[in-house]
Design a protein around this motif. Structure first.
Motif, PDB file in Angstrom:
ATOM      1  N   SER A   1      19.462  32.337 -43.698  1.00  0.00           N
ATOM      2  CA  SER A   1      18.223  31.647 -43.400  1.00  0.00           C
ATOM      3  C   SER A   1      17.045  32.576 -43.656  1.00  0.00           C
ATOM      4  CB  SER A   1      18.213  31.187 -41.942  1.00  0.00           C
ATOM      5  OG  SER A   1      16.983  30.629 -41.609  1.00  0.00           O
ATOM      6  N   LYS A   2      15.984  32.036 -44.208  1.00  0.00           N
ATOM      7  CA  LYS A   2      14.793  32.834 -44.504  1.00  0.00           C
ATOM      8  C   LYS A   2      13.746  32.718 -43.400  1.00  0.00           C
ATOM      9  CE  LYS A   2      15.530  32.513 -49.431  1.00  0.00           C
ATOM     10  NZ  LYS A   2      15.042  32.062 -50.717  1.00  0.00           N
ATOM     11  N   TRP A   3      14.109  32.197 -42.251  1.00  0.00           N
ATOM     12  CA  TRP A   3      13.177  32.019 -41.152  1.00  0.00           C
ATOM     13  C   TRP A   3      13.201  33.197 -40.192  1.00  0.00           C
ATOM     14  CZ3 TRP A   3      12.041  26.545 -39.181  1.00  0.00           C
ATOM     15  CH2 TRP A   3      11.802  25.712 -40.248  1.00  0.00           C
ATOM     16  N   GLY A   4      13.788  34.307 -40.591  1.00  0.00           N
ATOM     17  CA  GLY A   4      13.809  35.496 -39.760  1.00  0.00           C
ATOM     18  C   GLY A   4      14.956  35.552 -38.779  1.00  0.00           C
ATOM     19  N   THR A   5      15.825  34.564 -38.816  1.00  0.00           N
ATOM     20  CA  THR A   5      16.981  34.576 -37.922  1.00  0.00           C
ATOM     21  C   THR A   5      18.197  35.061 -38.689  1.00  0.00           C
ATOM     22  OG1 THR A   5      17.500  32.282 -38.456  1.00  0.00           O
ATOM     23  CG2 THR A   5      16.086  32.661 -36.550  1.00  0.00           C
ATOM     24  N   ASN A   6      19.213  35.433 -37.976  1.00  0.00           N
ATOM     25  CA  ASN A   6      20.436  35.922 -38.599  1.00  0.00           C
ATOM     26  C   ASN A   6      21.452  34.781 -38.682  1.00  0.00           C
ATOM     27  OD1 ASN A   6      22.138  37.753 -39.764  1.00  0.00           O
ATOM     28  ND2 ASN A   6      22.829  38.631 -37.839  1.00  0.00           N
ATOM     29  N   ARG A   7      21.030  33.671 -39.245  1.00  0.00           N
ATOM     30  CA  ARG A   7      21.900  32.502 -39.359  1.00  0.00           C
ATOM     31  C   ARG A   7      22.236  32.241 -40.817  1.00  0.00           C
ATOM     32  NH1 ARG A   7      19.536  27.409 -36.477  1.00  0.00           N
ATOM     33  NH2 ARG A   7      18.733  27.303 -38.584  1.00  0.00           N
ATOM     34  N   TRP A   8      23.343  31.566 -41.019  1.00  0.00           N
ATOM     35  CA  TRP A   8      23.741  31.119 -42.351  1.00  0.00           C
ATOM     36  C   TRP A   8      23.527  29.620 -42.423  1.00  0.00           C
ATOM     37  CZ3 TRP A   8      25.438  34.304 -46.254  1.00  0.00           C
ATOM     38  CH2 TRP A   8      25.663  35.620 -45.905  1.00  0.00           C
TER      39      TRP A   8
END
Length: 65
Positions: free
Chosen positions: A12-19
């Motif tokens: 994710s490019k929203w600053g979270t460490n999510r896929w």
């Protein structure tokens, strides 16, 4: 040719460490659509099978005769 393919999952490019699913990949796009349809189907199933305990009970003046 192998390098031109987009991955199914991307960070994710929203600053979270999510896929997240990659919408540019056909498999990722299919997974997005299937996930949404399964979620909506689950909501409709739960709504159809939930029993309201107050259903069928009218006002007290309707029940006392």
């Amino acid at each position: 040719m192998e390098r031109d393919r987009e991955p199914v999952l991307i960070r994710s490019k929203w600053g979270t460490n999510r896929w997240i699913y990659n919408h540019r990949n056909p498999v990722g796009c299919t997974l997005i659509v299937v996930s949404v349809l399964l979620f909506l189907g689950l909501l409709l199933y739960v709504q159809a099978t939930t029993h309201d305990p107050g259903h069928g009970r009218g006002a007290p003046s309707d029940t006392v005769r």
